[in-house]
Design a protein around this motif. Structure first.
Motif, mmCIF file in Angstrom:
data_model
loop_
_atom_site.group_PDB
_atom_site.id
_atom_site.type_symbol
_atom_site.label_atom_id
_atom_site.label_comp_id
_atom_site.label_asym_id
_atom_site.label_seq_id
_atom_site.Cartn_x
_atom_site.Cartn_y
_atom_site.Cartn_z
ATOM 1 N N TRP A 10 0.812 -1.314 0.071
ATOM 2 C CA TRP A 10 -0.060 0.011 -0.200
ATOM 3 C C TRP A 10 1.005 1.210 -0.096
ATOM 4 C CZ3 TRP A 10 -4.103 1.400 -1.972
ATOM 5 C CH2 TRP A 10 -4.640 2.461 -1.648
ATOM 6 N N SER A 11 1.865 1.430 0.702
ATOM 7 C CA SER A 11 2.779 2.601 0.930
ATOM 8 C C SER A 11 3.353 2.664 -0.595
ATOM 9 C CB SER A 11 3.888 2.309 1.785
ATOM 10 O OG SER A 11 4.770 1.161 1.655
ATOM 11 N N GLN A 12 3.602 1.781 -1.317
ATOM 12 C CA GLN A 12 3.889 2.042 -2.754
ATOM 13 C C GLN A 12 3.023 2.498 -3.787
ATOM 14 O OE1 GLN A 12 5.072 -0.839 -1.247
ATOM 15 N NE2 GLN A 12 7.071 -0.405 -0.595
ATOM 16 N N LEU A 13 1.719 2.026 -3.662
ATOM 17 C CA LEU A 13 0.488 2.107 -4.578
ATOM 18 C C LEU A 13 -0.290 3.257 -4.114
ATOM 19 C CD1 LEU A 13 -0.448 -1.687 -4.568
ATOM 20 C CD2 LEU A 13 0.735 -0.364 -6.404
ATOM 21 N N LYS A 14 -0.411 3.745 -3.175
ATOM 22 C CA LYS A 14 -1.141 4.908 -2.604
ATOM 23 C C LYS A 14 -1.007 6.117 -3.345
ATOM 24 C CE LYS A 14 1.142 6.169 1.800
ATOM 25 N NZ LYS A 14 0.817 6.137 3.166
ATOM 26 N N GLY A 15 0.521 6.286 -3.770
ATOM 27 C CA GLY A 15 0.611 7.451 -4.781
ATOM 28 C C GLY A 15 0.050 7.356 -6.194
ATOM 29 N N GLN A 16 -0.094 5.956 -6.734
ATOM 30 C CA GLN A 16 -0.701 5.790 -7.959
ATOM 31 C C GLN A 16 -2.010 5.904 -7.941
ATOM 32 O OE1 GLN A 16 0.650 1.971 -9.618
ATOM 33 N NE2 GLN A 16 2.744 2.519 -9.046
ATOM 34 N N VAL A 17 -2.834 5.544 -6.609
ATOM 35 C CA VAL A 17 -4.254 5.713 -6.436
ATOM 36 C C VAL A 17 -4.468 7.224 -6.379
ATOM 37 C CG1 VAL A 17 -6.048 5.295 -4.776
ATOM 38 C CG2 VAL A 17 -4.433 3.597 -5.097
ATOM 39 N N GLN A 18 -3.901 7.955 -5.749
ATOM 40 C CA GLN A 18 -3.993 9.538 -5.809
ATOM 41 C C GLN A 18 -4.161 9.973 -7.103
ATOM 42 O OE1 GLN A 18 -4.693 11.101 -2.822
ATOM 43 N NE2 GLN A 18 -4.972 12.737 -4.062
ATOM 44 N N SER A 19 -3.147 9.588 -8.020
ATOM 45 C CA SER A 19 -2.875 10.265 -9.422
ATOM 46 C C SER A 19 -4.111 9.687 -10.164
ATOM 47 C CB SER A 19 -1.405 9.569 -9.939
ATOM 48 O OG SER A 19 -0.407 9.871 -9.407
ATOM 49 N N GLU A 20 -4.469 8.455 -10.012
ATOM 50 C CA GLU A 20 -5.651 8.097 -10.831
ATOM 51 C C GLU A 20 -7.011 8.654 -10.489
ATOM 52 O OE1 GLU A 20 -7.572 5.627 -13.804
ATOM 53 O OE2 GLU A 20 -5.305 5.920 -13.104
ATOM 54 N N TRP A 21 -7.082 8.788 -9.003
ATOM 55 C CA TRP A 21 -8.430 9.602 -8.650
ATOM 56 C C TRP A 21 -8.066 10.953 -7.655
ATOM 57 C CZ3 TRP A 21 -8.168 4.100 -8.571
ATOM 58 C CH2 TRP A 21 -8.818 3.432 -9.531
ATOM 59 N N GLY A 22 -7.918 11.841 -8.283
ATOM 60 C CA GLY A 22 -7.401 12.999 -7.911
ATOM 61 C C GLY A 22 -8.225 13.523 -6.726
ATOM 62 N N LYS A 23 -9.622 13.306 -6.972
ATOM 63 C CA LYS A 23 -10.480 13.984 -6.022
ATOM 64 C C LYS A 23 -10.444 13.245 -4.644
ATOM 65 C CE LYS A 23 -14.187 14.853 -9.483
ATOM 66 N NZ LYS A 23 -15.561 14.667 -9.733
ATOM 67 N N LEU A 24 -9.904 12.050 -4.444
ATOM 68 C CA LEU A 24 -9.660 11.742 -3.025
ATOM 69 C C LEU A 24 -8.470 12.496 -2.367
ATOM 70 C CD1 LEU A 24 -9.673 7.975 -4.061
ATOM 71 C CD2 LEU A 24 -11.396 9.314 -3.233
ATOM 72 N N THR A 25 -8.534 12.741 -1.059
ATOM 73 C CA THR A 25 -7.374 13.580 -0.638
ATOM 74 C C THR A 25 -6.381 12.379 -0.052
ATOM 75 O OG1 THR A 25 -8.371 13.262 1.612
ATOM 76 C CG2 THR A 25 -9.095 15.109 0.505
ATOM 77 N N ASP A 26 -5.063 12.977 0.129
ATOM 78 C CA ASP A 26 -4.135 12.163 0.792
ATOM 79 C C ASP A 26 -4.337 11.466 1.863
ATOM 80 O OD1 ASP A 26 -2.475 13.030 -1.235
ATOM 81 O OD2 ASP A 26 -1.568 14.746 -0.121
ATOM 82 N N ASP A 27 -5.291 12.231 2.760
ATOM 83 C CA ASP A 27 -5.821 11.588 4.083
ATOM 84 C C ASP A 27 -6.583 10.249 3.738
ATOM 85 O OD1 ASP A 27 -4.046 13.113 5.694
ATOM 86 O OD2 ASP A 27 -5.808 14.365 5.920
ATOM 87 N N GLU A 28 -7.732 10.533 2.983
ATOM 88 C CA GLU A 28 -8.662 9.690 2.325
ATOM 89 C C GLU A 28 -7.737 8.020 1.989
ATOM 90 O OE1 GLU A 28 -12.567 12.092 1.280
ATOM 91 O OE2 GLU A 28 -11.012 11.747 0.067
ATOM 92 N N GLN A 44 -17.039 5.765 -5.004
ATOM 93 C CA GLN A 44 -18.472 6.044 -5.195
ATOM 94 C C GLN A 44 -18.794 7.406 -4.858
ATOM 95 O OE1 GLN A 44 -19.720 2.228 -3.120
ATOM 96 N NE2 GLN A 44 -21.582 2.915 -4.227
ATOM 97 N N GLU A 45 -18.636 7.897 -3.595
ATOM 98 C CA GLU A 45 -19.014 9.052 -3.175
ATOM 99 C C GLU A 45 -18.303 10.252 -3.921
ATOM 100 O OE1 GLU A 45 -17.434 11.373 1.105
ATOM 101 O OE2 GLU A 45 -17.778 9.264 1.182
ATOM 102 N N LYS A 46 -17.086 10.303 -3.920
ATOM 103 C CA LYS A 46 -16.399 11.513 -4.781
ATOM 104 C C LYS A 46 -16.563 11.292 -6.329
ATOM 105 C CE LYS A 46 -13.777 12.774 -1.413
ATOM 106 N NZ LYS A 46 -13.559 14.208 -0.813
ATOM 107 N N TYR A 47 -16.954 10.507 -7.109
ATOM 108 C CA TYR A 47 -17.146 10.296 -8.428
ATOM 109 C C TYR A 47 -18.486 9.977 -8.722
ATOM 110 C CZ TYR A 47 -12.250 11.099 -9.208
ATOM 111 O OH TYR A 47 -10.871 11.399 -8.800
#
Length: 66
Positions: A10-28, A44-47
């Motif tokens: 997860w620590s490596q992948l969360k940056g990729q997730v953040q890039s793909e779904w930019g509406k999600l905050t870093d904290d989320e 679902q909530e953000k998009y």
């Protein structure tokens, strides 16, 4: 990609997730901790996607990321 692998990396992948779904905050993204249900819910909530659509997009993303 297996969700156990996603959680383990997860620590490596969360940056990729953040890039793909930019509406999600870093904290989320950090709080999701690789949990598929949490990520689906956030997407679902953000998009405004239906649950099955969010799951499909998430699965496709992690297949591409592996």
């Amino acid at each position: 990609m297996n969700w156990d692998v996603v959680k383990g990396n997860w620590s490596q992948l969360k940056g990729q997730v953040q890039s793909e779904w930019g509406k999600l905050t870093d904290d989320e993204v950090a709080q999701a901790e690789g949990d598929k249900d949490k990520l689906v819910g956030l997407i679902q909530e953000k998009y405004g996607y239906a649950k099955d659509e969010a799951e499909q997009k998430l699965d496709a993303f992690f297949k591409k990321a592996s």
